[in-house]
Motif scaffolding. Structure first.
Motif, mmCIF file in Angstrom:
data_model
loop_
_atom_site.group_PDB
_atom_site.id
_atom_site.type_symbol
_atom_site.label_atom_id
_atom_site.label_comp_id
_atom_site.label_asym_id
_atom_site.label_seq_id
_atom_site.Cartn_x
_atom_site.Cartn_y
_atom_site.Cartn_z
ATOM 1 N N ILE A 174 -50.830 -5.514 8.520
ATOM 2 C CA ILE A 174 -50.624 -4.919 7.390
ATOM 3 C C ILE A 174 -51.317 -3.625 7.266
ATOM 4 N N LEU A 175 -50.542 -2.511 7.042
ATOM 5 C CA LEU A 175 -50.932 -1.283 6.928
ATOM 6 C C LEU A 175 -50.983 -0.426 5.702
ATOM 7 N N GLY A 176 -52.056 0.176 5.274
ATOM 8 C CA GLY A 176 -51.716 1.095 4.119
ATOM 9 C C GLY A 176 -51.604 2.614 4.521
ATOM 10 N N ASP A 177 -50.865 3.163 3.783
ATOM 11 C CA ASP A 177 -50.650 4.549 3.791
ATOM 12 C C ASP A 177 -51.187 5.261 2.644
ATOM 13 N N GLU A 178 -52.154 6.148 2.930
ATOM 14 C CA GLU A 178 -53.123 6.405 1.801
ATOM 15 C C GLU A 178 -52.332 7.569 0.838
ATOM 16 N N LEU A 179 -51.539 8.446 1.369
ATOM 17 C CA LEU A 179 -50.860 9.458 0.806
ATOM 18 C C LEU A 179 -49.454 9.341 0.308
ATOM 19 N N ASP A 180 -48.780 8.249 0.586
ATOM 20 C CA ASP A 180 -47.529 8.085 0.135
ATOM 21 C C ASP A 180 -47.127 8.100 -1.433
ATOM 22 N N GLU A 181 -48.081 7.223 -2.015
ATOM 23 C CA GLU A 181 -48.037 7.063 -3.517
ATOM 24 C C GLU A 181 -48.290 8.395 -4.240
ATOM 25 N N LEU A 182 -49.060 9.147 -3.582
ATOM 26 C CA LEU A 182 -49.318 10.672 -4.335
ATOM 27 C C LEU A 182 -48.298 11.683 -3.932
ATOM 28 N N ARG A 183 -47.708 11.444 -2.783
ATOM 29 C CA ARG A 183 -46.842 12.422 -2.325
ATOM 30 C C ARG A 183 -45.076 12.117 -2.599
ATOM 31 N N LEU A 184 -44.976 10.770 -2.451
ATOM 32 C CA LEU A 184 -43.497 10.476 -2.733
ATOM 33 C C LEU A 184 -43.397 9.686 -4.034
ATOM 34 N N GLY A 185 -44.599 9.378 -4.861
ATOM 35 C CA GLY A 185 -44.369 8.735 -6.001
ATOM 36 C C GLY A 185 -43.923 7.272 -6.183
ATOM 37 N N ASN A 186 -43.861 6.680 -4.930
ATOM 38 C CA ASN A 186 -43.816 5.239 -4.886
ATOM 39 C C ASN A 186 -44.657 4.393 -5.500
ATOM 40 N N MET A 187 -44.598 3.105 -5.966
ATOM 41 C CA MET A 187 -45.718 2.238 -6.176
ATOM 42 C C MET A 187 -46.604 1.742 -4.941
ATOM 43 N N THR A 188 -47.579 1.450 -5.154
ATOM 44 C CA THR A 188 -48.833 0.916 -3.822
ATOM 45 C C THR A 188 -47.760 0.435 -2.982
ATOM 46 N N ARG A 189 -47.907 0.822 -1.839
ATOM 47 C CA ARG A 189 -47.012 0.565 -0.498
ATOM 48 C C ARG A 189 -47.928 0.120 0.530
ATOM 49 N N SER A 190 -47.327 -1.252 1.061
ATOM 50 C CA SER A 190 -48.045 -1.567 2.152
ATOM 51 C C SER A 190 -46.927 -1.886 3.193
ATOM 52 N N ILE A 191 -47.237 -1.620 4.210
ATOM 53 C CA ILE A 191 -46.316 -1.555 5.349
ATOM 54 C C ILE A 191 -46.760 -2.755 6.202
ATOM 55 N N ILE A 192 -45.796 -3.533 6.581
ATOM 56 C CA ILE A 192 -45.949 -4.699 7.559
ATOM 57 C C ILE A 192 -45.184 -4.973 8.856
ATOM 58 N N PHE A 193 -45.992 -5.130 9.755
ATOM 59 C CA PHE A 193 -45.444 -4.940 10.992
ATOM 60 C C PHE A 193 -45.492 -6.253 11.668
ATOM 61 N N ASP A 194 -44.508 -6.827 12.427
ATOM 62 C CA ASP A 194 -44.547 -8.120 13.264
ATOM 63 C C ASP A 194 -44.947 -7.649 14.662
ATOM 64 N N PHE A 195 -46.201 -8.071 14.858
ATOM 65 C CA PHE A 195 -47.009 -7.759 16.329
ATOM 66 C C PHE A 195 -46.876 -9.164 17.110
ATOM 67 N N THR A 196 -45.902 -9.719 16.969
ATOM 68 C CA THR A 196 -46.034 -11.263 17.848
ATOM 69 C C THR A 196 -46.041 -10.678 19.333
ATOM 70 N N ASP A 197 -45.008 -9.874 19.823
ATOM 71 C CA ASP A 197 -45.396 -9.019 20.999
ATOM 72 C C ASP A 197 -45.995 -7.802 20.968
ATOM 73 N N LEU A 198 -47.071 -7.578 21.500
ATOM 74 C CA LEU A 198 -47.959 -6.341 21.369
ATOM 75 C C LEU A 198 -46.995 -5.165 21.987
ATOM 76 N N ASP A 199 -46.321 -5.639 22.994
ATOM 77 C CA ASP A 199 -45.705 -4.400 23.953
ATOM 78 C C ASP A 199 -44.631 -3.914 23.049
ATOM 79 N N ASN A 200 -44.000 -4.639 21.944
ATOM 80 C CA ASN A 200 -42.802 -4.240 21.297
ATOM 81 C C ASN A 200 -42.965 -4.458 19.928
#
Length: 366
Positions: free
Chosen positions: A246-272
């Motif tokens: 789960i990643l937080g992008d610190e500037l997207d709310e300020l620069r894009l105007g979206n609500m608090t956004r968390s970006i979730i990645f699937d890391f089941t395969d670390l190579d991909n």
């Protein structure tokens, strides 16, 4: 409400304002915790622009400020602290700050609080740094967010802290670029190719970097991943099964105007690594640091306070907010006020919050 503070399913147990912590002109920043396994006492480490304040929170309704370890050089808005083997390791963006090491067992015998503490070691083989990351399983600290003009260009510096009072630099990692923050673990997740390896996940401004840093003399990038509308890849944390990040992008709310956004990645395969989904929170506040305990994601959310998000249904791309405590009731706007950090790992279930403007809080689920 808890007094003036909006909340849902969490109670306020203790609060110190900034003047009580360190006097006039104090600002809050990072925080962490230490549980004394010999006494079962719990201590908060509250960062300020002036240093680290140590607070006994064993009985949070009678929390006690024990003292302060003052900044190594000058005041700075940025200070970070982590714990290994009953020692606190502290870095700052203050000029030439290096790393202070403090034996937390000294907190057992404070006679006349609040005291002014001196460090047990002041390690000066690097200058300023934004963050420190510690893998408690391996006994290594990783200095991140250092000067882009210094060794490793702001990438992680590897410091052996197995003997806490005698740190030793054993290398670093510049290939992934400047690293703002990171999580480092001894891997025991679904990608069995990397079982037992020391894996670093770097939140590196415009992408996330996955690296094998087991061999400190030869760290290697496993893979990298970015995402749409990247503004500043700030900080992230694994789910406990190590399948998702789960990643937080610190500037997207300020620069894009979206609500608090968390970006979730699937890391089941670390190579991909694969982008999984975006979770949008309930306010316009900027997300800062987030940590996972069990199936709850504790998100330090600046003006939005701390948000508690149920992530048990992450496989189906569903997160749901199940609680919050707003230490900054003035507004929920996209600005750099309010909560800097949350620490949810005390065995008691008590949670500590550090707020830039409003100081130190202990809360607990109802």
């Amino acid at each position: 409400f808890a007094g003036e503070y909006p909340c849902n399913d969490y109670d306020l147990l203790s609060h110190f304002n900034l003047d009580e912590l360190a006097g006039p002109d104090t600002k809050g920043n990072d925080s962490w915790g230490w549980t004394d396994l010999e006494t079962n006492k719990e201590y908060a480490l509250m960062g300020t622009n002036k240093g680290i304040v140590f607070i006994d929170v064993t009985d949070p309704s009678n929390a006690l400020i024990l003292g302060i370890l003052e900044t190594a050089t000058v005041s700075s808005s940025w200070r970070d602290v982590k714990v290994y083997d009953s020692h606190a390791f502290i870095v700052s963006e203050a000029t030439n700050h290096g790393m202070q090491v403090f034996d937390l067992k000294r907190l057992r015998t404070v006679l006349n609080p609040p005291e002014i503490f001196l460090p047990d070691t002041h390690f000066t083989e690097f200058g300023r740094a934004h963050n420190i990351v510690i893998n408690e399983d391996s006994g290594y600290a990783y200095i991140v967010g250092g000067s882009r003009n210094a060794a490793y260009g702001g990438g992680p510096i590897f410091v052996n802290i197995q003997d806490p009072l005698n740190p030793v630099i054993e290398g670093g990692f510049s290939e992934g670029g400047y690293s703002h923050d990171a999580q480092v673990i001894t891997y025991n997740g679904p990608d069995t190719e990397y079982t037992g390896k020391e894996i670093l996940i770097g939140s590196n401004e415009n992408e996330v970097v996955i690296a094998d840093i087991t061999d400190k003399t030869n760290p290697t990038i496993i893979s990298t991943i970015s995402y749409s509308n990247v503004k500043y890849a700030h900080q992230g944390w694994f789910t406990e099964d190590l399948k998702y990040f789960i990643l937080g992008d610190e500037l997207d709310e300020l620069r894009l105007g979206n609500m608090t956004r968390s970006i979730i990645f699937d890391f089941t395969d670390l190579d991909n690594p694969v982008y999984h989904f975006d979770y949008l929170g309930t306010t316009n506040a900027i997300d800062h640091n987030g940590y996972v305990k069990d199936n709850i994601y504790y998100q330090a959310n600046y003006t939005g306070g701390v948000r508690m998000v149920d992530i048990s249904n992450v496989a189906n791309k569903v997160f749901s907010e199940v609680g919050f405590f707003d230490t900054y009731p003035e507004n929920n706007s996209a600005s750099f006020d309010g909560v800097w950090n949350v620490y949810p790992y005390f065995p008691s279930g008590n949670i500590i919050i550090s707020d830039i403007n409003n100081g130190f809080f202990v809360i607990r689920k109802k």
